[in-house]
Design a protein around this motif. Structure first.
Motif, short mmCIF file in Angstrom:
data_model
loop_
_atom_site.label_atom_id
_atom_site.label_comp_id
_atom_site.label_asym_id
_atom_site.label_seq_id
_atom_site.Cartn_x
_atom_site.Cartn_y
_atom_site.Cartn_z
N VAL A 1 2.00 -32.88 1.48
CA VAL A 1 2.69 -33.44 0.32
C VAL A 1 3.14 -32.33 -0.62
O VAL A 1 4.28 -32.32 -1.11
CB VAL A 1 1.81 -34.46 -0.41
N PHE A 2 2.25 -31.34 -0.87
CA PHE A 2 2.66 -30.26 -1.76
C PHE A 2 3.79 -29.46 -1.14
O PHE A 2 4.74 -29.06 -1.83
CB PHE A 2 1.46 -29.37 -2.11
N GLY A 3 3.69 -29.25 0.16
CA GLY A 3 4.79 -28.57 0.85
C GLY A 3 6.08 -29.36 0.72
O GLY A 3 7.15 -28.79 0.44
N TYR A 4 5.98 -30.66 0.88
CA TYR A 4 7.16 -31.52 0.76
C TYR A 4 7.75 -31.44 -0.65
O TYR A 4 8.97 -31.30 -0.83
CB TYR A 4 6.76 -32.96 1.12
N ILE A 5 6.83 -31.53 -1.65
CA ILE A 5 7.33 -31.52 -3.03
C ILE A 5 8.01 -30.19 -3.33
O ILE A 5 9.13 -30.14 -3.85
CB ILE A 5 6.17 -31.77 -4.03
N ILE A 6 7.33 -29.09 -2.97
CA ILE A 6 7.88 -27.78 -3.31
C ILE A 6 9.08 -27.45 -2.42
O ILE A 6 10.16 -27.12 -2.91
CB ILE A 6 6.78 -26.70 -3.22
N ALA B 1 6.60 -37.06 -9.96
CA ALA B 1 5.86 -38.32 -9.86
C ALA B 1 6.10 -38.98 -8.51
O ALA B 1 5.19 -39.51 -7.88
CB ALA B 1 6.28 -39.25 -10.99
N GLY B 2 7.36 -38.93 -8.05
CA GLY B 2 7.68 -39.52 -6.76
C GLY B 2 6.91 -38.86 -5.64
O GLY B 2 6.39 -39.53 -4.73
N GLY B 3 6.79 -37.53 -5.72
CA GLY B 3 6.04 -36.82 -4.70
C GLY B 3 4.56 -37.14 -4.77
O GLY B 3 3.91 -37.40 -3.74
#
Lengths: 377, 377, 377
Positions: free
Chosen positions: C40-45, C341-343
């Motif tokens: 998720v953090f990878g996706y967000i960043i 927030a979405g992430g």
């Protein structure tokens, strides 16, 4: 010691932490929450995934090319223009087969206009005069046909006349048309060739059947079931599908929108054009002053002496505006995750609401509050 | 036994489970979180619901039809063309009343061009020559007016001349225009008839007053307060509202964008057109080489012997580009739920951040960690 | 007492409440959740912030103005038309420099057509006849050139003939063209002036170099590295970049899309046009019946007696369709918060899934259930 501490830290990094829940044996709130959960799952599955296809990545940047071609011929007979044959090269304006095209259904020709002096049309309010002083030399007639010469042309001294102008004479005699002149315009056919591309997916398609039968596109007519890939329409059929008779608009003109929709599901390989027709210049069925569509164009000639003269055509007709829109979707894991997370976020909102009911609206709320909030006193 | 087990299972299905919270009596973090909550509620109510109308379903697929009509007449007097009267049928190109239209404000006519041999214009770099060898027979002059005949036309043997070409002679003598010829183009009026439809809501509207008073649309002028539904504009007013004088663009031409915005709130029945004007070919106020707009068009004639000759017009003018955009919104329970959930998701992000502060940034963090994570040691 | 109660309430308002977690010392689920968090953090960043620039507010309502101008000249020699010189004023249709333009590469002229009686073309199926009865007087020939006179013109009594019609005579003799007539159309150049505005950010730019060197735009050619702001293209280069030879489409015509993309990052001041070329009328490399693009247009003349005659041109050529799209982005705190927030909402979905694994799929699940759900029995 430090090693074991670090080791503990390291291992606790992989301890799974899960929220502690307290169970409120309250059937009302429980049922309420379950119903809400059902609603959310129904919403996610039914709306987000089935109806909106939230598992798909979509491309809405459709690239489209439209080419049109009309067929049909009409003969008109008027005192001004004589016997005239109208082919597509004449009644389609502009002739180059664009997505916005105008089909002449009625016209009024003013032939052999020459530059010179004549009376302004009595329909032009600004050209009325009672005296030469009303026609100041060199002044342009507002919404009129030329520049004033300084003379007021009247029948007799007491009547209202119109200013003499320098312009293209004789001035056009416009009357409200009574009936269309290109009577069989209804039977003209329009061939709409549309080619689309969805660049994100590298997908392209045409609305024309890929056939080697040369005569197919000469004879076929569009039919949703039988000939969905024969994009040839009778003009009368187009207006009928838009909810109007061709006779409603062939005398004064009108405007028709032809929408081509491509709603493509590339996972299923399901990508077909759908046609919608709508009248673009009328709301409901009330005819008002603003209905109709006409404009003027000219043909210029020169006589042997090199003097210019022209024919002025006031043409009425139907404008067709072909609009293409669409989107394509294909499965994408990122889109699926986002749609899912968006739906699940709703669950949080439901829990929030049920908490409010549990803690503040029911009798035993105080007790639940104490259990839920550990250490509140 | 199995029955009672199942019964227990069944009933526990309707037990409401709510997260257990521990209360951290830390005022700093508490105030921080409350502030964050206030911000989120403010955001949801103020931004999402009031400003962005998140409770509405929107339709952005506006269907639009634009018809334009110009009025006004101008007289020009030049040595090449003589006294000429310009009506809308002449100065509007194309004449069929489209959303993109060009109004001639200046022109240069080269009358009576015939196919034949003459010298290429000295302005064409590729046509310069010092020798017949520079003018290879049959070669086209790049960016020029015809094909080389093989002869180099010079005044005397030492000067640079231009190649003789086969083309439409005489060649146009282009000079930078000094002043506009259609001097009163500023006073021409444009009538913009726009009809829109929002297919999702079945809502349609026009920007023209639905009146039975025939003379209204002949006399009125657009005025935001008094006549918002009289879409007739003076060209000079349009350029003024775009921030420029008409005189800035009537000599060399220019490009003006007319935006019609329909921002419709169908819940309130509030749906009115708003007009915006902007110059599309200039950034800031620096005039550069690339400003201006002109093109050439021709009129072909044949003499008694059947030979073709033509008039070449280089016309300068203002291009108007009418763009319609808009959206309509109406209340929808699904949209409301999604907007709400999206906003509430922000609360989770805030709690996450406050947790970090509580557990790792304040002194008693270790103690809170132990209470928050039950069974961590 | 009431005061102290209120005071307690008031203070507890600022107590921070944080969810109580239980620690499940289960490495499998722990690692699973950590992996999910990393994803998720990878996706967000990576995706949301770097690839999609989720921290930016975007403006997709690009306002665009396109002006085109062609240069080049060609000479054709045919038996019907003689030696003819084609300049941009002739081969560009319409001549006013629009974003959709057609360049003639081939043509067939039918000169000196007059209204009168002649035989319908044998290519028109509906005009065939074996008898005068097949040619009902006054009937229009479907997809033909005029109205029937009532006579059937045959060589002898047994052959099939064609009806005599009233129309523009002689009828056009259409043959499949063998080779293009404007042989050097490939070398014509097109100058595409595009001006864009992003109204939300008040940002505007042109694709033309702002230079004071008058000769630059006369000599330069577009080159991605050397001359990115010289928007002058050779027609042959355009078709080559679209993946086709000019010779593939100059005989029968074709349709080319020129996309100008403005993907602007206003935070970095990075805003440059990129050009893409694509053929719009062919999918893959299969040539079908539907390929090609031609239309007819006319020039009207009058002789000394005032009788009309005309030249009918069937022109083949390449249609260029210039489409501008783009978006601009600039940092916005609201967009950042929403993306974040979405992430983060995804994390909740992950926790939900890991809970299911922990409670129902692993052996000690029952024990975890009891600890997680306090008071479940």
């Amino acid at each position: 010691m430090a090693g074991s501490f670090c080791k503990g830290r390291f291992f606790s990094l992989f301890d799974y932490k899960t929220e502690k829940y307290i169970v409120a044996k309250n059937k009302k709130v429980g049922v309420l929450y379950r119903l809400f959960q059902l609603f959310v799952f129904g919403y996610i599955i039914g709306w987000v995934f089935i109806s909106k296809k939230g598992y798909q990545e979509t491309d809405e940047a459709i690239q489209s090319s439209v080419i049109t071609k009309l067929k049909g011929v009409s003969i008109t007979n008027t005192t001004e223009s004589g016997l005239l044959v109208w082919g597509p090269e004449d009644y389609v304006i502009p002739p180059q087969g664009e997505a916005v095209l105008f089909v002449v259904t009625n016209f009024f020709e003013t032939p052999n206009q020459k530059l010179g002096y004549c009376a302004e049309s009595p329909k032009v309010l600004d050209g009325h005069c009672r005296d030469d002083k009303d026609c100041k030399k060199g002044k342009m007639v507002v919404a009129g046909h030329g520049g004033m010469s300084g003379r007021c042309l009247r029948k007799d001294e007491n009547s209202t006349g119109t200013c003499e102008i320098y312009g293209w004479c004789p001035i056009e005699k416009t009357n409200r048309p009574q009936r269309p002149l290109l009577t069989n315009a209804e039977n003209f056919t329009i061939y709409i060739k549309n080619f689309i591309k969805f660049p994100k997916f590298g997908f392209s398609k045409s609305n024309v059947l890929q056939t080697t039968d040369e005569s197919y596109l000469r004879k076929c007519r569009y039919n949703e079931e039988l000939h969905p890939y024969c994009p040839i329409f009778r003009l009368g059929d187009i207006t009928r599908r838009a909810g109007f008779k061709f006779q409603d608009m062939d005398t004064f003109g009108g405007s028709i929108g032809i929408m081509i929709e491509w709603d493509c599901d590339l996972d299923k390989g399901d990508c077909h054009p759908r046609y919608y027709f709508t009248r673009l210049d009328i709301s409901g069925c009330n005819k008002t002053l603003t209905t109709g569509f006409n404009f003027r164009h000219t043909r210029y000639f020169k006589n042997a002496a090199g003097e210019s003269y022209r024919s002025l055509f006031k043409v009425y007709g139907v404008r067709f505006n072909i609009m293409v829109y669409g989107k394509a979707g294909a499965f994408s894991i990122v889109s699926t995750a986002i749609s899912l997370a968006g739906g699940l976020a709703l669950l949080g909102a439901g829990a929030f609401f049920c908490d409010l009911v549990l803690l503040y609206l029911i009798k035993k709320g105080e007790a639940y509050r104490e259990r839920k909030f550990e250490g509140s006193r």
